[in-house]
Design an enzyme around this catalytic site. Structure first.
Site, short mmCIF file in Angstrom:
data_model
loop_
_atom_site.label_atom_id
_atom_site.label_comp_id
_atom_site.label_asym_id
_atom_site.label_seq_id
_atom_site.Cartn_x
_atom_site.Cartn_y
_atom_site.Cartn_z
N LYS A 190 0.82 -1.21 0.00
CA LYS A 190 0.00 0.00 0.00
C LYS A 190 0.85 1.26 0.00
O LYS A 190 0.51 2.25 -0.65
CB LYS A 190 -0.96 -0.02 1.19
CG LYS A 190 -2.03 -1.08 1.09
CD LYS A 190 -3.00 -1.03 2.27
CE LYS A 190 -4.08 -2.09 2.12
NZ LYS A 190 -5.03 -2.08 3.25
N LYS A 197 -7.17 -12.15 -4.45
CA LYS A 197 -8.16 -12.28 -3.37
C LYS A 197 -9.38 -11.40 -3.63
O LYS A 197 -9.26 -10.27 -4.10
CB LYS A 197 -7.51 -11.87 -2.04
CG LYS A 197 -8.38 -12.12 -0.83
CD LYS A 197 -7.75 -11.56 0.42
CE LYS A 197 -7.84 -10.05 0.47
NZ LYS A 197 -7.43 -9.50 1.78
N LYS A 221 -13.16 -5.92 -0.90
CA LYS A 221 -13.99 -4.73 -1.11
C LYS A 221 -13.16 -3.54 -1.57
O LYS A 221 -13.69 -2.56 -2.09
CB LYS A 221 -14.74 -4.36 0.17
CG LYS A 221 -13.91 -3.68 1.23
CD LYS A 221 -14.77 -3.31 2.42
CE LYS A 221 -14.06 -2.37 3.39
NZ LYS A 221 -12.68 -2.70 3.70
#
Length: 389
Positions: A151, A246, A249
């Site tokens: 990230k 994976k 959301k």
């Protein structure tokens, strides 16, 4: 907590798992988990008879979603709103999503008379313990965390807050506060649980070892070192658009996932358009067919069937027939959840009461652990500590 199908299936409990609450006042929700410890010991009678041996304690499980199961564990469920602020967010939307997630927990079947549901930020012990644990957590342990690396590389250093680096310590606090025996996790979360175990072992050595016994303390461990509980099926649910990624959301495309509140037509469209392959028949565990394995696994989890039963039913189906079968199963499975969700959201007083009661019970348990650790780590007091069983 993710409101995708992943968050429902991934933590859908094996038949063993259960839910039962415990605790005192405090705060509200997120994705990991707990069970209540009964610390009371029967007193000796006035006649001087020996007290009866205390009953065996049920093991504690820390978990975000565990809607059904036998009453083998005492469990608390919480919504991790503090984890949600590690990246940019809008406060009103976060508040709305927190309540919505709590309602989904209830709609999925959690019985609030047996399990407690609360919001993470409403139990201040989570953050307080995180600070104490941070002082004992080497920075190198955090730098190696895969999610932080990924990230921060995408967002750039100037756009990444310190919380993104340190949130695994908060996750450790979430787990260790409740002296948990088992933590249901997906395969992609095992690194975070391993960090929690390392922190617990380090703290036990630093503050709960022999030197404290020499200073008048009772020695022993401050924290239990929890074990992972990985479900036999659905431990890693993959994207509908890429069987090697994976389901999440946070993925850019909503087409990649099934959300718990998706209406029928949206589910039909997503399954109709999901990625498949050109091989004949359907099969599990072929590394050249990740999408086939993923879709069969979703069907297995949603229907509660065994792998063998799914194979017998589906091995000779073509993709068109199987997609219809999977779509019908998903709609049938999610429809009662969606109906119950709307009922709960239409009664805000009921939801407020559930969260208030849950936070109170959670804070009672969490404060015991926090106070014990504070006494040890800042050397205020060591006489009253009781090691976890």
């Amino acid at each position: 907590m993710s409101r995708t199908l992943l968050s429902h299936i991934l933590h859908r409990p094996p038949p063993l798992l259960a839910s039962r609450g415990g605790g005192r006042g405090g705060a509200l929700p997120s994705r990991l988990r707990t069970l209540r410890l009964n610390c009371s010991v029967a007193e000796a009678t006035a006649s001087g008879d020996e007290a009866p041996a205390p009953p065996a304690r049920k093991k504690r499980v820390v978990s975000g979603v565990q809607p059904t199961g036998l009453d083998l564990y005492e469990t608390l469920f919480f919504i991790v709103d503090l984890h949600a602020i590690t990246l940019p967010y809008e406060a009103p939307q976060l508040s709305k999503a927190t309540r919505s997630t709590a309602a989904i927990y209830l709609a999925c079947g959690i019985d609030s008379s047996k399990a407690s549901i609360f919001v993470q930020s409403h139990v201040r012990a989570h953050v307080e313990l995180m600070w104490l644990l941070s002082s004992s957590t080497p920075i190198g342990w955090l730098n190696r965390m895969i999610q932080f690396k990924e990230k921060s590389r995408k967002a750039g250093d100037e756009n990444v807050g310190v919380a993104l680096l340190t949130y695994p310590v908060l996750m450790a606090s979430d787990i260790l506060l409740y002296q948990s025996d088992l933590v249901p996790v997906g395969e992609d979360q095992t690194q975070h649980l391993e960090l929690t175990r390392e922190i617990a072992e380090r703290v036990n050595n630093l503050y709960g070892g022999r030197k404290w016994k020499k200073m008048g303390g009772r020695g022993g461990s401050l924290f239990k070192v929890p074990e992972a509980l990985i479900p036999p099926a659905g431990a890693r649910v993959m994207s509908l658009t890429d069987g090697l990624s994976k389901m999440s959301k946070s993925a850019p495309s909503d087409q990649s996932r099934i959300n718990l509140l998706d209406p029928k037509d949206v589910i039909m469209n997503k399954i109709k358009r999901c990625k498949t392959d050109s091989f004949p028949g359907l099969e599990f565990d072929n590394p050249e067919r990740p999408e086939c394995n993923n879709l069969l696994s979703i069907y297995q989890i949603i229907t509660g069937k065994t792998k063998e039963e799914v194979i017998r039913e589906c091995e000779n189906m073509n993709w068109g027939s199987f997609k219809t079968t999977l779509t019908d199963a998903l709609i049938d499975h999610l429809q009662p959840i969606q109906v119950r969700y709307e009922e709960i959201m239409s009664d805000p007083g009921y939801l407020d009461g559930v969260l208030l009661e849950g936070s109170g019970k959670a804070a009672e348990i969490a404060d015991i652990t926090l106070n014990n650790f504070t006494f040890h780590s800042v050397a205020i007091k060591v006489n009253d500590y009781q090691s976890p069983e």
